[in-house]
Design a protein around this motif. Structure first.
Motif, PDB file in Angstrom:
ATOM      1  N   VAL A 169      42.186  50.734  12.628  1.00 13.39           N
ATOM      2  CA  VAL A 169      43.573  50.303  12.448  1.00 13.39           C
ATOM      3  C   VAL A 169      44.344  50.423  13.766  1.00 13.39           C
ATOM      4  O   VAL A 169      44.208  51.409  14.488  1.00 13.39           O
ATOM      5  CB  VAL A 169      44.251  51.167  11.367  1.00 13.39           C
ATOM      6  CG1 VAL A 169      45.731  50.805  11.235  1.00 13.39           C
ATOM      7  CG2 VAL A 169      43.549  50.968  10.032  1.00 13.39           C
ATOM      8  N   MET A 170      45.121  49.390  14.092  1.00 12.70           N
ATOM      9  CA  MET A 170      45.929  49.417  15.310  1.00 12.70           C
ATOM     10  C   MET A 170      47.394  49.332  14.937  1.00 12.70           C
ATOM     11  O   MET A 170      47.754  48.692  13.954  1.00 12.70           O
ATOM     12  CB  MET A 170      45.598  48.220  16.198  1.00 12.70           C
ATOM     13  CG  MET A 170      44.156  48.095  16.582  1.00 12.70           C
ATOM     14  SD  MET A 170      43.982  46.814  17.816  1.00 12.70           S
ATOM     15  CE  MET A 170      44.518  45.383  16.921  1.00 12.70           C
ATOM     16  N   HIS A 171      48.252  49.932  15.752  1.00 11.85           N
ATOM     17  CA  HIS A 171      49.687  49.815  15.482  1.00 11.85           C
ATOM     18  C   HIS A 171      50.333  48.735  16.325  1.00 11.85           C
ATOM     19  O   HIS A 171      51.423  48.285  16.042  1.00 11.85           O
ATOM     20  CB  HIS A 171      50.374  51.165  15.677  1.00 11.85           C
ATOM     21  CG  HIS A 171      49.951  52.137  14.635  1.00 11.85           C
ATOM     22  ND1 HIS A 171      50.371  52.044  13.334  1.00 11.85           N
ATOM     23  CD2 HIS A 171      49.080  53.176  14.687  1.00 11.85           C
ATOM     24  CE1 HIS A 171      49.795  53.005  12.627  1.00 11.85           C
ATOM     25  NE2 HIS A 171      49.004  53.695  13.425  1.00 11.85           N
ATOM     26  N   SER A 172      49.659  48.362  17.389  1.00 12.33           N
ATOM     27  CA  SER A 172      50.159  47.208  18.132  1.00 12.33           C
ATOM     28  C   SER A 172      48.973  46.366  18.568  1.00 12.33           C
ATOM     29  O   SER A 172      47.870  46.876  18.747  1.00 12.33           O
ATOM     30  CB  SER A 172      50.973  47.665  19.340  1.00 12.33           C
ATOM     31  OG  SER A 172      50.212  48.540  20.116  1.00 12.33           O
ATOM     32  N   ALA A 173      49.200  45.100  18.704  1.00 15.66           N
ATOM     33  CA  ALA A 173      48.115  44.220  19.127  1.00 15.66           C
ATOM     34  C   ALA A 173      48.026  44.257  20.645  1.00 15.66           C
ATOM     35  O   ALA A 173      48.975  44.650  21.330  1.00 15.66           O
ATOM     36  CB  ALA A 173      48.393  42.803  18.662  1.00 15.66           C
ATOM     37  N   GLN A 174      46.893  43.853  21.148  1.00 18.18           N
ATOM     38  CA  GLN A 174      46.756  43.810  22.583  1.00 18.18           C
ATOM     39  C   GLN A 174      46.375  42.396  22.985  1.00 18.18           C
ATOM     40  O   GLN A 174      45.530  41.758  22.356  1.00 18.18           O
ATOM     41  CB  GLN A 174      45.679  44.789  23.034  1.00 18.18           C
ATOM     42  CG  GLN A 174      45.878  45.250  24.444  1.00 18.18           C
ATOM     43  CD  GLN A 174      44.869  46.299  24.826  1.00 18.18           C
ATOM     44  OE1 GLN A 174      43.880  46.516  24.132  1.00 18.18           O
ATOM     45  NE2 GLN A 174      45.093  46.941  25.950  1.00 18.18           N
ATOM     46  N   CYS A 175      47.047  41.946  24.001  1.00 25.43           N
ATOM     47  CA  CYS A 175      46.802  40.597  24.485  1.00 25.43           C
ATOM     48  C   CYS A 175      45.330  40.428  24.861  1.00 25.43           C
ATOM     49  O   CYS A 175      44.776  41.240  25.594  1.00 25.43           O
ATOM     50  CB  CYS A 175      47.708  40.382  25.696  1.00 25.43           C
ATOM     51  SG  CYS A 175      47.581  38.778  26.398  1.00 25.43           S
ATOM     52  N   GLY A 176      44.682  39.399  24.319  1.00 24.81           N
ATOM     53  CA  GLY A 176      43.294  39.130  24.681  1.00 24.81           C
ATOM     54  C   GLY A 176      42.266  39.755  23.769  1.00 24.81           C
ATOM     55  O   GLY A 176      41.080  39.462  23.858  1.00 24.81           O
ATOM     56  N   TYR A 194      42.083  37.651  30.612  1.00 22.11           N
ATOM     57  CA  TYR A 194      41.151  36.809  31.375  1.00 22.11           C
ATOM     58  C   TYR A 194      39.865  37.531  31.759  1.00 22.11           C
ATOM     59  O   TYR A 194      38.997  36.954  32.392  1.00 22.11           O
ATOM     60  CB  TYR A 194      41.849  36.276  32.628  1.00 22.11           C
ATOM     61  CG  TYR A 194      43.048  35.401  32.290  1.00 22.11           C
ATOM     62  CD1 TYR A 194      42.877  34.193  31.631  1.00 22.11           C
ATOM     63  CD2 TYR A 194      44.337  35.808  32.608  1.00 22.11           C
ATOM     64  CE1 TYR A 194      43.960  33.408  31.286  1.00 22.11           C
ATOM     65  CE2 TYR A 194      45.427  35.028  32.285  1.00 22.11           C
ATOM     66  CZ  TYR A 194      45.236  33.825  31.624  1.00 22.11           C
ATOM     67  OH  TYR A 194      46.302  33.057  31.282  1.00 22.11           O
ATOM     68  N   GLY A 195      39.798  38.812  31.384  1.00 27.52           N
ATOM     69  CA  GLY A 195      38.596  39.557  31.709  1.00 27.52           C
ATOM     70  C   GLY A 195      38.414  39.779  33.197  1.00 27.52           C
ATOM     71  O   GLY A 195      37.294  39.871  33.699  1.00 27.52           O
ATOM     72  N   THR A 196      39.497  39.866  33.910  1.00 26.64           N
ATOM     73  CA  THR A 196      39.407  40.063  35.355  1.00 26.64           C
ATOM     74  C   THR A 196      39.589  41.517  35.724  1.00 26.64           C
ATOM     75  O   THR A 196      39.448  41.896  36.878  1.00 26.64           O
ATOM     76  CB  THR A 196      40.524  39.280  36.060  1.00 26.64           C
ATOM     77  OG1 THR A 196      41.780  39.699  35.500  1.00 26.64           O
ATOM     78  CG2 THR A 196      40.367  37.790  35.867  1.00 26.64           C
ATOM     79  N   GLY A 197      39.964  42.318  34.726  1.00 27.30           N
ATOM     80  CA  GLY A 197      40.227  43.720  35.025  1.00 27.30           C
ATOM     81  C   GLY A 197      41.625  43.945  35.563  1.00 27.30           C
ATOM     82  O   GLY A 197      42.011  45.069  35.861  1.00 27.30           O
ATOM     83  N   ARG A 198      42.365  42.882  35.701  1.00 25.41           N
ATOM     84  CA  ARG A 198      43.732  43.042  36.220  1.00 25.41           C
ATOM     85  C   ARG A 198      44.717  42.620  35.141  1.00 25.41           C
ATOM     86  O   ARG A 198      44.439  41.730  34.330  1.00 25.41           O
ATOM     87  CB  ARG A 198      43.929  42.159  37.463  1.00 25.41           C
ATOM     88  CG  ARG A 198      43.439  42.814  38.724  1.00 25.41           C
ATOM     89  CD  ARG A 198      43.585  41.869  39.898  1.00 25.41           C
ATOM     90  NE  ARG A 198      42.570  40.821  39.863  1.00 25.41           N
ATOM     91  CZ  ARG A 198      42.835  39.521  39.995  1.00 25.41           C
ATOM     92  NH1 ARG A 198      44.074  39.123  40.133  1.00 25.41           N
ATOM     93  NH2 ARG A 198      41.859  38.627  39.986  1.00 25.41           N
ATOM     94  N   ALA A 199      45.895  43.214  35.158  1.00 21.92           N
ATOM     95  CA  ALA A 199      46.950  42.783  34.231  1.00 21.92           C
ATOM     96  C   ALA A 199      47.649  41.569  34.834  1.00 21.92           C
ATOM     97  O   ALA A 199      47.359  41.179  35.975  1.00 21.92           O
ATOM     98  CB  ALA A 199      47.945  43.915  34.020  1.00 21.92           C
TER      99      ALA A 199
END
Lengths: 275, 417
Positions: B289-296, B394-399
């Motif tokens: 269960v998550m309380h917030s979604a995460q982009c990607g 994008y899976g680049t490891g960067r925000a």
């Protein structure tokens, strides 16, 4: 300019306001005229076809019923009634539908709502004028010049319109809340058609062998006087003229005009809540 | 100029709601008999309920103010505008205003499909209260603004919906009253034209010192156009007339509060009620269960509910996600994405999986709606607050860069050839 809105607002005819909205009246009427026969092949020819078909049917019927007239005369006599009846009946119907047909405007913008029923009259008049011109030409051909009584014609037309407008206005106001009116009205008009001297002359009807009380009811119908007055303009003789019924027709019409306007303005402010 | 333009004192509007008592018309005959009975029993078989669309609303607007009215659906905004523009009558209270008022509750009021563009300009203009002279003098400007010159003599029913709206707004934009009342009308047309409309409204109000009352769901538009605002909440003033930004701030905090209430505790629902949402849970790919979604991330929404019957047939539901400015982002709907739910039983769990959650970080608001046979069973506005956190989409490891402005992320691949 200060305007006040309260819950107890009662409106009545505001001539100044009606005048300010003069151009709206013009465009609403023009819209109805333009739109009436849009996308029909024959266009305004329809305003002739409808009475012509009726004249053929009821002229023949009259010839069969009232055997005293010549064949051509039957049609000429009937056409006087039919042409005027067409104006009267369409006025009742159009005025009556004017509010519910314009509900989209009624609920979105403020304007003097009396303009809607009023503008409904104009289309009917245009239709009538077209049919009338044809009728008049035929009348000249077959009957020659009309008598001097023709000068009363505008008065009679206005009188007939006042009657039909009042009747239409009452039913328009009522139909905002009760849609039943929509179903009642065609019946009412059909009844009025047969109860008025449209194709049978009132002399013929009154000459029939029927109880006296029935004749009283028949003559009490204000339309008997109105239609006979119209025919009077063309024949010079007023069929079954009776001072009492003539006066009662006028009084009835004026009272109904007053009541219809009163009724309309009592509910005017709540139209948008109900429609 | 700090003269009063509109003075509203304790305005209320009451509606009566008639509830028909359930009489089961199981045969044509009994339905007919019921209709006859109703005819003679005035308002019989009905119970009446009073509903206050507005209650004791008072405020004052000065000349030259541009006032935004903010509120959720059903807060009474439209009713208030209708009373102000004299379309409906208040149940009690008093309003005074000074000067000519025009209201724009809909674009293209009275447009008739069979009339040409030219004819409709005159008809619509006169319905909105312009005289022929005023329309004549502005005719060319109206046509230029609408960008439909070539089709001026074509019936408007042949117009594309965009052209129709442009013509309709062009007429309205050239109204010249001292007080202008505008409802939500900008929510039409393509965004370029919307911008043009807002620009035009801005120009009218600022340069000519007009008083404007403006209702919109688009908080950005209100922020942009209005210098003052107030909040309506369930027919009463939720936050008094004040400067726009503090008003919007209050409104948003309220929305957040509402969305924090557990779904099962909410009573402000609409619909028939055969189906009720009780909870919405977000889970990650592993089922935690998550309380917030995460982009990607892959996110699964789990919809919990209760039924009044054992089974529901022909069911569908949707969750719509909005920004906090009221702009719709996307809708998750089983019907639109082609998954039909013919039979739903009390033991089922509804799940919807979103691959690579595409929204950028921020907080979003979700509405929930459920249907059976196309009839709304449950409708909850602002059902939940959806927080989205930064993620490695994008899976680049960067925000994303700090100053990014987008709300959507789209997968993309680059190459040189």
């Amino acid at each position: 300019m200060k305007t006040v809105i309260t819950s107890s607002d009662k409106s009545f005819i505001n001539f100044g306001e009606l005048k300010r909205y003069g151009s709206l009246f013009r465009y609403l009427s023009l819209r109805d005229v333009f739109v009436r026969y849009k996308q029909t092949r024959m266009g305004f020819a329809w305003s002739i076809v409808r009475p012509v078909v009726n004249i053929l049917i009821f002229g023949a019927l009259r010839f069969l019923v009232e055997k005293s007239n010549s064949f051509i005369d039957s049609f000429i006599l009937v056409s006087t009634g039919i042409v005027f009846w067409q104006l009267l009946s369409t006025t009742i119907t159009d005025v009556s539908n004017s509010l519910s047909a314009n509900s989209n405007i009624l609920t979105k913008v403020y304007f003097p709502k009396l303009l809607l029923p009023l503008s409904g009259i104009l289309v009917c008049l245009v239709d009538f004028l077209i049919a009338f011109v044809i009728f008049f030409v035929l009348f000249l051909i077959f009957k020659g010049m009309p008598p001097w009584q023709i000068v009363f014609l505008p008065l009679v037309i206005i009188y007939g319109l006042v009657f039909c407008f009042s009747l239409g206005l009452i039913s328009a106001t009522a139909s905002v809340k009760y849609r039943d009116i929509k179903f009642i009205l065609p019946f009412l008009i059909q009844i009025l058609f047969y109860a008025s001297p449209v194709f049978l002359s009132s002399d013929f009807v009154l000459g029939l062998n029927m109880p006296e009380w029935f004749k009283v009811i028949y003559q009490a119908n204000p339309l008997v006087f109105i239609l006979n007055a119209f025919k009077y303009c063309f024949t010079g003789t007023f069929e079954s003229f009776n001072m009492v019924y003539a006066a009662s027709s006028v009084v009835f019409t004026l009272v109904m005009l007053f009541i219809s306007i009163k009724y309309f303005f009592n509910f005017e402010k709540s139209f948008a809540d109900y429609i | 100029m700090s003269q009063v333009a509109i003075k509203v004192e304790k305005i209320s509007k009451k509606y009566r709601i008639l509830h028909k008592q359930k009489n089961s018309n199981d045969s044509l005959l009994s339905a007919f008999a019921g209709g006859l009975k109703n005819m003679f029993k005035a308002e019989g078989g009905q119970t009446e309920e009073e509903f206050w669309a507005l209650r004791d609303i008072s405020f004052e607007v000065n000349h030259g103010d541009r006032v935004g009215i903010i509120g959720r659906n059903g807060a009474g905004k439209s009713t208030l505008l209708k009373i102000l523009s004299r379309i409906v009558k208040p149940s009690s209270g008093r309003i005074e205003y000074y000067g000519r008022m025009a209201s724009l509750l809909e674009v293209g009021t009275g447009f008739h499909g069979d009339l040409t563009g030219r004819e409709n300009i005159y008809l619509n203009g006169s319905i909105l209260g312009m005289s022929k002279k005023e329309i004549d003098s502005q005719f060319d400007e109206i046509v230029a603004f609408s960008e439909v010159e070539q089709f001026l003599d074509t019936p408007v029913k042949r117009y594309s919906s965009g052209m129709y709206v442009r013509l309709a707004f062009a007429v309205a934009a050239h109204l010249n009253p001292e007080i202008l009342i505008v409802d939500e009308v900008l929510a039409v047309g393509d965004s370029a034209f919307q911008k043009k409309c807002l620009g035009k409204m801005n120009e009218i109000s600022r340069s000519q010192g007009k008083t404007i009352l403006f209702v919109s769901h688009n908080l950005a538009a209100i922020q942009n156009l209005c210098n003052k605002a107030f909040v309506l909440n369930k027919g009463t003033i939720g936050f008094p007339l004040s400067d726009t930004s503090s008003c919007i701030k209050h409104y948003l905090s309220e929305v957040v509060n509402i969305s924090r209430t557990a779904i099962s505790d909410r009573s402000d629902r609409m619909g028939e009620g055969m189906f009720r949402f009780t909870n919405v849970i977000m889970k990650d790919a592993a089922g935690a269960v998550m309380h917030s979604a995460q982009c990607g991330m892959d996110v699964t929404f789990e919809f919990h509910f209760k039924l009044t019957k054992e089974q529901l047939t022909n069911f569908s539901m949707a969750m719509t996600v909005y920004t906090d400015e009221g702009k719709e982002m996307f809708t998750l709907s089983n019907a639109i994405s082609g998954y039909s739910i013919d039979v739903l039983s009390g033991n089922n769990v509804l799940q919807c999986k979103v691959k690579k959650f595409p929204l950028a970080d921020g907080s979003y608001i979700c509405n929930l709606i459920a249907y059976k046979d196309g009839i709304i069973q449950d409708y909850l506005q602002e059902a939940l607050l959806l927080n989205v956190e930064e993620g490695d989409f994008y899976g680049t490891g960067r925000a994303l860069p700090q100053d990014h402005k987008e709300c959507f992320l789209v997968e993309n691949k680059w190459s040189l050839s």
